[in-house]
Write a protein that holds these residues in place. Sequence first.
Motif, mmCIF file in Angstrom:
data_model
loop_
_atom_site.group_PDB
_atom_site.id
_atom_site.type_symbol
_atom_site.label_atom_id
_atom_site.label_comp_id
_atom_site.label_asym_id
_atom_site.label_seq_id
_atom_site.Cartn_x
_atom_site.Cartn_y
_atom_site.Cartn_z
ATOM 1 N N GLY B 11 0.828 -1.214 0.000
ATOM 2 C CA GLY B 11 0.000 0.000 0.000
ATOM 3 C C GLY B 11 0.854 1.251 0.000
ATOM 4 N N LEU B 12 1.899 1.244 0.839
ATOM 5 C CA LEU B 12 2.808 2.381 0.906
ATOM 6 C C LEU B 12 3.540 2.579 -0.424
ATOM 7 C CD1 LEU B 12 4.292 1.892 4.506
ATOM 8 C CD2 LEU B 12 2.678 3.652 3.763
ATOM 9 N N MET B 13 3.912 1.454 -1.029
ATOM 10 C CA MET B 13 4.598 1.537 -2.330
ATOM 11 C C MET B 13 3.666 2.129 -3.387
ATOM 12 S SD MET B 13 7.241 -1.589 -2.985
ATOM 13 C CE MET B 13 6.080 -2.905 -3.021
ATOM 14 N N ALA B 14 2.393 1.736 -3.334
ATOM 15 C CA ALA B 14 1.418 2.255 -4.306
ATOM 16 C C ALA B 14 1.262 3.766 -4.153
ATOM 17 C CB ALA B 14 0.077 1.560 -4.116
ATOM 18 N N GLY B 35 11.990 4.581 -13.215
ATOM 19 C CA GLY B 35 12.870 4.008 -12.181
ATOM 20 C C GLY B 35 12.075 3.512 -10.988
ATOM 21 N N THR B 36 11.059 4.298 -10.601
ATOM 22 C CA THR B 36 10.225 3.920 -9.449
ATOM 23 C C THR B 36 9.500 2.598 -9.699
ATOM 24 O OG1 THR B 36 9.849 6.257 -9.041
ATOM 25 C CG2 THR B 36 8.382 4.737 -7.918
ATOM 26 N N ILE B 37 8.922 2.486 -10.892
ATOM 27 C CA ILE B 37 8.189 1.252 -11.239
ATOM 28 C C ILE B 37 9.130 0.048 -11.191
ATOM 29 C CG2 ILE B 37 6.971 0.027 -13.115
ATOM 30 C CD1 ILE B 37 5.169 2.121 -11.946
ATOM 31 N N LEU B 38 10.334 0.246 -11.729
ATOM 32 C CA LEU B 38 11.324 -0.833 -11.761
ATOM 33 C C LEU B 38 11.714 -1.258 -10.338
ATOM 34 C CD1 LEU B 38 12.655 -2.132 -14.250
ATOM 35 C CD2 LEU B 38 14.696 -0.792 -13.747
ATOM 36 N N VAL B 39 12.015 -0.275 -9.502
ATOM 37 C CA VAL B 39 12.418 -0.552 -8.114
ATOM 38 C C VAL B 39 11.268 -1.215 -7.346
ATOM 39 C CG1 VAL B 39 13.053 0.541 -5.905
ATOM 40 C CG2 VAL B 39 14.190 1.235 -8.013
ATOM 41 N N CYS B 40 10.056 -0.675 -7.525
ATOM 42 C CA CYS B 40 8.896 -1.232 -6.820
ATOM 43 C C CYS B 40 8.625 -2.671 -7.257
ATOM 44 C CB CYS B 40 7.651 -0.375 -7.056
ATOM 45 S SG CYS B 40 7.668 1.128 -6.091
ATOM 46 N N GLY B 41 8.790 -2.938 -8.536
ATOM 47 C CA GLY B 41 8.586 -4.296 -9.048
ATOM 48 C C GLY B 41 9.553 -5.283 -8.416
#
Lengths: 82, 170
Positions: B11-14, B35-41
């Motif tokens: 949830g925090l990542m979203a 970059g954020t999407i990549l790191v979050c994935g």
Amino acid sequence: MSDSGITSLASMEELKKMKNKVKVYRAMYDLTQDALAQALGVTRQTILAIEKGRYDPSLELAFKMADYFNVKIEDIFTYIKE
Amino acid sequence: MKRNTFYIICGLMAIAVVLLFAMSIYASNPFIIAGTILVCGILFLALKRRITDSVMDERQMFIGMKTSSATIKVAIILFLTFNIGMIVYVFSGPLGFHNIRMNKPLGPGFAEGAIESVPFFPVPPETISISQLGMLAACEIILFIVILFVYVGFWYYFSRKYGGVEEDEE
């Protein structure tokens, strides 16, 4: 959809009949769904789904189950060909 | 790690993704969100492996596969339809769509009821205004959100079909 279409769909459903006696064996061994699930390494919902005929287990799980109840796989699972 | 902790982190990542997405737009820097999407994935997959109080059995994996497969099919159809339409829109000039015209009322300073005939589609691709491009981007975001709902819908459908939702007595 025509009546014949409905009939053919119904007969298609009837073709897929995998029956099982998991509930019977579970009762014989006085096991809860949760206990059996833990013994086989699956969730309780999976045991419930198998018992209700909503999910056909993999060959591996079916063998595990047969092995657990110390019976042959066909004693628990039977395929009914319509 | 407990499953609930994992959900809280997700949830925090979203929230972080949404904030960084907005920041990326304001900064006009697509690398921030990429970059954020990549790191979050990567973080999502790494954390998922650390969940200790969850049994992922074959039925759940089967439901996951069916859900993913159905969602991908819908996503391909939706995105292909929209993107093909967008490509036609962008390249409508060379295809002759610029001949389709519409009447647009003239603004203040002109006689009342005055209209001008303008092409319905932009003429060459370079004349597409930023606002129209923004509209296309917004449509892409809407499609993405629709796909998320489709995934949840399919997951619920297959969970019900393969007996994962209902509770029963022992």
